[in-house]
Write a protein that holds these residues in place. Sequence first.
Motif, PDB file in Angstrom:
ATOM      1  N   GLU A   1       0.859  -1.186   0.000  1.00 27.63           N
ATOM      2  CA  GLU A   1       0.000   0.000   0.000  1.00 27.63           C
ATOM      3  C   GLU A   1       0.900   1.242   0.000  1.00 27.63           C
ATOM      4  OE1 GLU A   1      -3.080   0.647  -0.295  1.00 27.63           O
ATOM      5  OE2 GLU A   1      -4.299  -1.008   0.439  1.00 27.63           O
ATOM      6  N   PRO A   2       1.034   1.958  -1.122  1.00 28.05           N
ATOM      7  CA  PRO A   2       1.903   3.143  -1.151  1.00 28.05           C
ATOM      8  C   PRO A   2       1.482   4.224  -0.169  1.00 28.05           C
ATOM      9  CG  PRO A   2       1.344   2.437  -3.365  1.00 28.05           C
ATOM     10  CD  PRO A   2       0.473   1.648  -2.444  1.00 28.05           C
ATOM     11  N   GLY A   3       0.165   4.388   0.044  1.00 30.37           N
ATOM     12  CA  GLY A   3      -0.307   5.384   1.007  1.00 30.37           C
ATOM     13  C   GLY A   3       0.205   6.779   0.699  1.00 30.37           C
ATOM     14  N   VAL A   4       0.558   7.531   1.758  1.00 25.76           N
ATOM     15  CA  VAL A   4       1.017   8.908   1.566  1.00 25.76           C
ATOM     16  C   VAL A   4       2.451   8.976   1.076  1.00 25.76           C
ATOM     17  CG1 VAL A   4      -0.547   9.827   3.310  1.00 25.76           C
ATOM     18  CG2 VAL A   4       1.743   9.097   3.981  1.00 25.76           C
ATOM     19  N   SER A   5       3.176   7.855   1.137  1.00 24.52           N
ATOM     20  CA  SER A   5       4.593   7.880   0.773  1.00 24.52           C
ATOM     21  C   SER A   5       4.818   8.286  -0.673  1.00 24.52           C
ATOM     22  CB  SER A   5       5.229   6.501   1.024  1.00 24.52           C
ATOM     23  OG  SER A   5       4.595   5.521   0.231  1.00 24.52           O
ATOM     24  N   GLU A   6       3.825   8.073  -1.542  1.00 22.98           N
ATOM     25  CA  GLU A   6       3.968   8.427  -2.945  1.00 22.98           C
ATOM     26  C   GLU A   6       3.629   9.884  -3.213  1.00 22.98           C
ATOM     27  OE1 GLU A   6       5.078   6.481  -5.695  1.00 22.98           O
ATOM     28  OE2 GLU A   6       5.844   5.489  -3.920  1.00 22.98           O
ATOM     29  N   HIS A   7       3.250  10.621  -2.181  1.00 28.08           N
ATOM     30  CA  HIS A   7       2.815  12.006  -2.397  1.00 28.08           C
ATOM     31  C   HIS A   7       3.653  13.035  -1.641  1.00 28.08           C
ATOM     32  CE1 HIS A   7      -0.880  10.617  -4.412  1.00 28.08           C
ATOM     33  NE2 HIS A   7      -0.846   9.643  -3.518  1.00 28.08           N
ATOM     34  N   VAL A   8       4.569  12.603  -0.808  1.00 29.21           N
ATOM     35  CA  VAL A   8       5.330  13.553   0.005  1.00 29.21           C
ATOM     36  C   VAL A   8       6.798  13.621  -0.387  1.00 29.21           C
ATOM     37  CG1 VAL A   8       3.801  13.301   1.981  1.00 29.21           C
ATOM     38  CG2 VAL A   8       5.782  11.812   1.784  1.00 29.21           C
TER      39      VAL A   8
ATOM     40  N   THR B   1      -1.176   4.331  -7.553  1.00 33.00           N
ATOM     41  CA  THR B   1      -0.178   3.373  -7.993  1.00 33.00           C
ATOM     42  C   THR B   1      -0.777   1.976  -7.955  1.00 33.00           C
ATOM     43  OG1 THR B   1       1.586   4.768  -7.100  1.00 33.00           O
ATOM     44  CG2 THR B   1       2.123   2.460  -7.531  1.00 33.00           C
ATOM     45  N   LEU B   2      -0.544   1.201  -9.027  1.00 33.07           N
ATOM     46  CA  LEU B   2      -1.045  -0.162  -9.046  1.00 33.07           C
ATOM     47  C   LEU B   2      -0.337  -0.958  -7.966  1.00 33.07           C
ATOM     48  CD1 LEU B   2      -2.906  -2.139 -10.509  1.00 33.07           C
ATOM     49  CD2 LEU B   2      -0.964  -2.766 -11.965  1.00 33.07           C
ATOM     50  N   SER B   3      -1.102  -1.477  -7.044  1.00 32.19           N
ATOM     51  CA  SER B   3      -0.543  -2.180  -5.898  1.00 32.19           C
ATOM     52  C   SER B   3      -1.481  -3.321  -5.537  1.00 32.19           C
ATOM     53  CB  SER B   3      -0.391  -1.232  -4.707  1.00 32.19           C
ATOM     54  OG  SER B   3      -1.664  -0.768  -4.287  1.00 32.19           O
ATOM     55  N   PRO B   4      -1.002  -4.296  -4.760  1.00 33.69           N
ATOM     56  CA  PRO B   4      -1.899  -5.354  -4.299  1.00 33.69           C
ATOM     57  C   PRO B   4      -3.118  -4.816  -3.560  1.00 33.69           C
ATOM     58  CG  PRO B   4       0.364  -5.985  -3.912  1.00 33.69           C
ATOM     59  CD  PRO B   4       0.393  -4.553  -4.380  1.00 33.69           C
ATOM     60  N   GLY B   5      -2.930  -3.755  -2.776  1.00 31.78           N
ATOM     61  CA  GLY B   5      -4.058  -3.187  -2.054  1.00 31.78           C
ATOM     62  C   GLY B   5      -5.132  -2.662  -2.985  1.00 31.78           C
ATOM     63  N   LEU B   6      -4.714  -1.903  -4.010  1.00 30.75           N
ATOM     64  CA  LEU B   6      -5.672  -1.363  -4.972  1.00 30.75           C
ATOM     65  C   LEU B   6      -6.338  -2.482  -5.764  1.00 30.75           C
ATOM     66  CD1 LEU B   6      -6.929   1.138  -6.271  1.00 30.75           C
ATOM     67  CD2 LEU B   6      -4.998   1.181  -7.872  1.00 30.75           C
ATOM     68  N   LEU B   7      -5.571  -3.486  -6.171  1.00 30.93           N
ATOM     69  CA  LEU B   7      -6.136  -4.619  -6.897  1.00 30.93           C
ATOM     70  C   LEU B   7      -7.149  -5.376  -6.036  1.00 30.93           C
ATOM     71  CD1 LEU B   7      -2.986  -6.100  -8.683  1.00 30.93           C
ATOM     72  CD2 LEU B   7      -5.009  -5.158  -9.806  1.00 30.93           C
ATOM     73  N   ALA B   8      -6.804  -5.558  -4.770  1.00 25.49           N
ATOM     74  CA  ALA B   8      -7.705  -6.304  -3.880  1.00 25.49           C
ATOM     75  C   ALA B   8      -9.030  -5.582  -3.706  1.00 25.49           C
ATOM     76  CB  ALA B   8      -7.028  -6.514  -2.527  1.00 25.49           C
ATOM     77  N   ARG B   9      -8.975  -4.256  -3.550  1.00 23.86           N
ATOM     78  CA  ARG B   9     -10.203  -3.505  -3.319  1.00 23.86           C
ATOM     79  C   ARG B   9     -11.050  -3.364  -4.587  1.00 23.86           C
ATOM     80  NH1 ARG B   9      -6.599  -0.865  -0.328  1.00 23.86           N
ATOM     81  NH2 ARG B   9      -6.168   0.711  -1.921  1.00 23.86           N
ATOM     82  N   SER B  10     -10.408  -3.185  -5.730  1.00 21.62           N
ATOM     83  CA  SER B  10     -11.158  -2.948  -6.956  1.00 21.62           C
ATOM     84  C   SER B  10     -11.499  -4.258  -7.659  1.00 21.62           C
ATOM     85  CB  SER B  10     -10.368  -2.023  -7.885  1.00 21.62           C
ATOM     86  OG  SER B  10      -9.075  -2.574  -8.163  1.00 21.62           O
TER      87      SER B  10
END
Length: 462
Positions: free
Chosen positions: A90-97, A126-135
């Motif tokens: 899960e990239p979370g906020v790390s991809e935005h700061v 960002t395509l991630s396991p978290g995003l794939l799992a939720r969508s």
Amino acid sequence: MNRIAALLRLESRLLLHRSAVGAILVLLAALLAGTFAVEQRRLDRERQSIETKREAMLTAWHEQHLKNAHTAVHFGLWVFRPPAPLQALEPGVSEHVGRVVFLEGHRRNPETLAPRDLAGASTSPTLSPGLLARSVGTLLFLILGVTIAGRDARAGIRLPAAGTTSRRPLAAARLLMLALLALAVLLPVAVTTLLLQGPFLAMLTWCAATALLWTTAAAAGLWLGELAGRRAGALPLALLGWAVLAFILPLLAPSLAQRIAPVSRADFDAVLKAQLTNAVDGHGASAANAAFMADLLKQYGVERREDLPINADGLLMQADEEARIGAHDKAIAQLRQTLDVQDRWINAFSVASPLLAHERLGTALAGTDRRHLQAYSDAVETYRRDWVRTLNLDMAKNTRTGDWETAARRDVFRSLAAAPGLPASGHGARASAVAPFAVILMFFALAVWAALRQGKPRGDRA
């Protein structure tokens, strides 16, 4: 139990007999594991690169051209933020700061508000396991539930069979089958974490929450599909609900929270300015400076700055630093109070969306949520304060007032240690994950209850 086991075998054969379903499940498992492995490898290379850059930066600082200690403070240095242990999940906020923070004598970097070097930072999901799992994952299991429940009605089969008073065993067998399928799809990504020596316990927790989420979607699909029967409205209704919970609410929640409890750089700077209105200023003339110098002269029993046994300029710079530290801490505390209000509102919105709760749980486990960013910012700020204090006091103790030319000794520069890395994820990460996990569990229990309740003939219902 024997009947449920028999029904489980039957339902499994009926479902997996469709090659398309099996292929989609295998593809989802491969996507989750593959996306995680590729991103984790990339982050490992980035982590190694950052370690190399940290060592190079520290060497350059240690061996820099000798200069006045306060000049060195303004010369500054760069701090590189390494990726979080499970950032690939899960990239979370790390991809935005951003990944780099510049430190110097009068520059502090409040989280999410400071100008940072954004090279490599993403502004899109960002395509991630978290995003794939939720969508993809929730959509797939939702459709499976609707399809399975509507299959019997479309085929004209009437269940339960003669002499049977409850369809609960059938509903339970279907739910168990779908839950086992969810665990099977998640197994490769868990094994990948183990092979890559990632935080396995955190990944297992995420997999458990994801399996609950998918089973919740499947149970909702079973309920909608059986409720609609032959009618074609179940699937569109399920897709609409999925779109609202998966995309619309997660996008609206932060925007609404920002409107309810707004934060801005202008507000932060206004708080700082108010705190520093009558404070000592190391680069100017003010009543506070005059009072500071009068106290210093009295302390040493002299009448002129030139008669002081220390460099008053260095002490003035450190007094300026300490005044700014106090103002910064008050502004940061106020900022975090507002961000806490935003978090509470987003948590409230997540009560209506297990997918939003799943994202918040994932970032907490991955070490990419705001709490982890704050902990890292605090560690970097403590490092900056120790560094500035060392240089200012060296100037004060080893030169005389008015001397801005004498360079600090080499060992002063070499005393600077490496910048801090990410704080260890421990109790804070687990505490941040409790609430969203509980929300997912609540939705799971509600969906399973609805699916089993729907499985009873109308005459049996209270």
